[in-house]
Design an enzyme around this catalytic site. Sequence first.
Site, PDB file in Angstrom:
ATOM      1  N   LYS A 101     -22.493  31.470  12.011  1.00 45.93           N
ATOM      2  CA  LYS A 101     -21.400  30.507  11.840  1.00 45.93           C
ATOM      3  C   LYS A 101     -20.504  30.442  13.084  1.00 45.93           C
ATOM      4  O   LYS A 101     -20.162  29.375  13.548  1.00 45.93           O
ATOM      5  CB  LYS A 101     -20.523  30.881  10.629  1.00 45.93           C
ATOM      6  CG  LYS A 101     -21.259  30.907   9.304  1.00 45.93           C
ATOM      7  CD  LYS A 101     -20.304  31.194   8.147  1.00 45.93           C
ATOM      8  CE  LYS A 101     -19.671  32.570   8.199  1.00 45.93           C
ATOM      9  NZ  LYS A 101     -20.595  33.695   7.920  1.00 45.93           N
ATOM     10  N   ARG A 119     -14.714  31.401   0.730  1.00 43.37           N
ATOM     11  CA  ARG A 119     -15.688  32.464   0.465  1.00 43.37           C
ATOM     12  C   ARG A 119     -15.902  32.669  -1.031  1.00 43.37           C
ATOM     13  O   ARG A 119     -16.757  33.469  -1.418  1.00 43.37           O
ATOM     14  CB  ARG A 119     -15.155  33.805   0.985  1.00 43.37           C
ATOM     15  CG  ARG A 119     -15.314  34.068   2.444  1.00 43.37           C
ATOM     16  CD  ARG A 119     -16.649  34.705   2.751  1.00 43.37           C
ATOM     17  NE  ARG A 119     -16.623  35.891   3.578  1.00 43.37           N
ATOM     18  CZ  ARG A 119     -16.370  35.948   4.867  1.00 43.37           C
ATOM     19  NH1 ARG A 119     -16.052  34.884   5.527  1.00 43.37           N
ATOM     20  NH2 ARG A 119     -16.437  37.081   5.515  1.00 43.37           N
ATOM     21  N   ARG A 139     -25.456  43.616  16.841  1.00 41.12           N
ATOM     22  CA  ARG A 139     -24.357  42.814  17.384  1.00 41.12           C
ATOM     23  C   ARG A 139     -23.319  43.701  18.067  1.00 41.12           C
ATOM     24  O   ARG A 139     -22.986  44.763  17.578  1.00 41.12           O
ATOM     25  CB  ARG A 139     -23.720  42.038  16.230  1.00 41.12           C
ATOM     26  CG  ARG A 139     -22.598  41.120  16.645  1.00 41.12           C
ATOM     27  CD  ARG A 139     -22.565  39.904  15.738  1.00 41.12           C
ATOM     28  NE  ARG A 139     -21.632  40.086  14.636  1.00 41.12           N
ATOM     29  CZ  ARG A 139     -21.363  39.117  13.738  1.00 41.12           C
ATOM     30  NH1 ARG A 139     -21.977  37.943  13.810  1.00 41.12           N
ATOM     31  NH2 ARG A 139     -20.516  39.326  12.776  1.00 41.12           N
ATOM     32  N   ARG A 154     -18.289  46.480  15.601  1.00 42.28           N
ATOM     33  CA  ARG A 154     -17.136  46.334  14.718  1.00 42.28           C
ATOM     34  C   ARG A 154     -17.138  47.418  13.639  1.00 42.28           C
ATOM     35  O   ARG A 154     -18.196  47.864  13.225  1.00 42.28           O
ATOM     36  CB  ARG A 154     -17.167  44.947  14.050  1.00 42.28           C
ATOM     37  CG  ARG A 154     -16.326  43.911  14.765  1.00 42.28           C
ATOM     38  CD  ARG A 154     -16.570  42.499  14.297  1.00 42.28           C
ATOM     39  NE  ARG A 154     -16.731  42.346  12.851  1.00 42.28           N
ATOM     40  CZ  ARG A 154     -17.025  41.182  12.271  1.00 42.28           C
ATOM     41  NH1 ARG A 154     -17.204  40.096  13.001  1.00 42.28           N
ATOM     42  NH2 ARG A 154     -17.148  41.111  10.967  1.00 42.28           N
ATOM     43  N   ARG A 192     -21.370  43.992   2.595  1.00 34.20           N
ATOM     44  CA  ARG A 192     -20.951  42.610   2.880  1.00 34.20           C
ATOM     45  C   ARG A 192     -22.000  41.614   2.409  1.00 34.20           C
ATOM     46  O   ARG A 192     -21.682  40.538   1.920  1.00 34.20           O
ATOM     47  CB  ARG A 192     -20.690  42.430   4.376  1.00 34.20           C
ATOM     48  CG  ARG A 192     -19.287  42.870   4.778  1.00 34.20           C
ATOM     49  CD  ARG A 192     -19.212  43.170   6.250  1.00 34.20           C
ATOM     50  NE  ARG A 192     -19.382  41.985   7.078  1.00 34.20           N
ATOM     51  CZ  ARG A 192     -19.868  42.017   8.322  1.00 34.20           C
ATOM     52  NH1 ARG A 192     -20.262  43.141   8.863  1.00 34.20           N
ATOM     53  NH2 ARG A 192     -19.966  40.903   9.011  1.00 34.20           N
TER      54      ARG A 192
HETATM   55  P1  ADP Z   1     -18.691  37.911   8.698  1.00 34.60           P
HETATM   56  O1  ADP Z   1     -18.885  36.463   8.383  1.00 34.60           O
HETATM   57  O2  ADP Z   1     -19.366  38.350   9.935  1.00 34.60           O
HETATM   58  O3  ADP Z   1     -18.824  38.839   7.532  1.00 34.60           O
HETATM   59  P2  ADP Z   1     -15.845  37.469   9.057  1.00 34.60           P
HETATM   60  O4  ADP Z   1     -15.364  37.725  10.429  1.00 34.60           O
HETATM   61  O5  ADP Z   1     -15.929  36.093   8.570  1.00 34.60           O
HETATM   62  O6  ADP Z   1     -17.223  38.235   9.012  1.00 34.60           O
HETATM   63  O7  ADP Z   1     -14.980  38.302   8.003  1.00 34.60           O
HETATM   64  C1  ADP Z   1     -14.757  39.698   8.128  1.00 34.60           C
HETATM   65  C2  ADP Z   1     -14.074  40.222   6.882  1.00 34.60           C
HETATM   66  O8  ADP Z   1     -12.813  39.559   6.698  1.00 34.60           O
HETATM   67  C3  ADP Z   1     -14.817  39.971   5.574  1.00 34.60           C
HETATM   68  O9  ADP Z   1     -15.763  40.988   5.318  1.00 34.60           O
HETATM   69  C4  ADP Z   1     -13.665  39.982   4.561  1.00 34.60           C
HETATM   70  O10 ADP Z   1     -13.235  41.296   4.280  1.00 34.60           O
HETATM   71  C5  ADP Z   1     -12.562  39.293   5.327  1.00 34.60           C
HETATM   72  N1  ADP Z   1     -12.550  37.815   5.118  1.00 34.60           N
HETATM   73  C6  ADP Z   1     -12.754  36.857   6.054  1.00 34.60           C
HETATM   74  N2  ADP Z   1     -12.656  35.618   5.528  1.00 34.60           N
HETATM   75  C7  ADP Z   1     -12.373  35.789   4.202  1.00 34.60           C
HETATM   76  C8  ADP Z   1     -12.169  34.898   3.105  1.00 34.60           C
HETATM   77  N3  ADP Z   1     -12.232  33.560   3.258  1.00 34.60           N
HETATM   78  N4  ADP Z   1     -11.908  35.451   1.888  1.00 34.60           N
HETATM   79  C9  ADP Z   1     -11.835  36.790   1.712  1.00 34.60           C
HETATM   80  N5  ADP Z   1     -12.031  37.671   2.704  1.00 34.60           N
HETATM   81  C10 ADP Z   1     -12.294  37.200   3.943  1.00 34.60           C
END
Ligand code: ADP
Length: 214
Positions: A13, A88, A127, A162, A173
């Site tokens: 994404k 999400r 990554r 990370r 996740r």
């Molecule tokens: P990835 O898509 O690589 O898992 P992100 O950078 O989008 O990682 O998100 C990292 C973390 O931030 C998620 O695992 C979650 O804990 C939190 N997070 C991000 N966006 C949301 C969202 N829209 N709702 C709830 N938690 C979120």
Amino acid sequence: MRLILLGAPGAGKGTVAKKLTALDGSVQISTGDILRAAVRDGTALGKQADAFMKAGDLVPDALIMGIMGERLLEQDCANGFLLDGFPRTIPQAEELGNLLTKLNIKLDFVVNLDVPRDVILDRLTTRRTCSNPACQAIYNIKSMPSKVDGVCDKCGSPTIQRDDETEEAISKRLDTYEEKTAPLANYYEKIGLLLNVNATSSEAVVKAISDKLA
Ligand code: ADP
Ligand code: ZN
């Protein structure tokens, strides 16, 4: 353009969003980036989000909606936006729908990046991210290594894994994604907004999106 990018962690994404912003000046809005910045800066939001993120759990919907309600009002969104990592959950999608109606903003469509789980797992464990908050360039030790191992090409800072990219957090996740986020594809399909893309290269994904926008 005004798009939502759906897809598992590691589906690409962020990479696709960055390429799309270069096309028409739309801004990428990543809730993950916003949350990581808040954790780093030690803000109240960061303190509330930190433990959820480290465990690979979602941050509560109310916190996320607070962030997005403000973010979408900022001036730079007027040229279009790419929502990366938001919504999400079904409640987030419903609240986003209400918010957009209230602001009189119409989405073009919702892109679902459909990538097999083994590809995702391999990508996430390999990554690396630039540790410089102002840079955050992304590398992959197999497919897109930095020129010097462990050093960012763009700014010279160390590249790191990370906190939430340990095997255990990744698997958590992905489970969270399957349970809470994957149903959004069906939700947007039903309201006629879904574009499903199976491509694994980001160029092919960007092309599919550009073709649909044209
Ligand atoms: P990835 O898509 O690589 O898992 P992100 O950078 O989008 O990682 O998100 C990292 C973390 O931030 C998620 O695992 C979650 O804990 C939190 N997070 C991000 N966006 C949301 C969202 N829209 N709702 C709830 N938690 C979120
Ligand atoms: Zn860097």
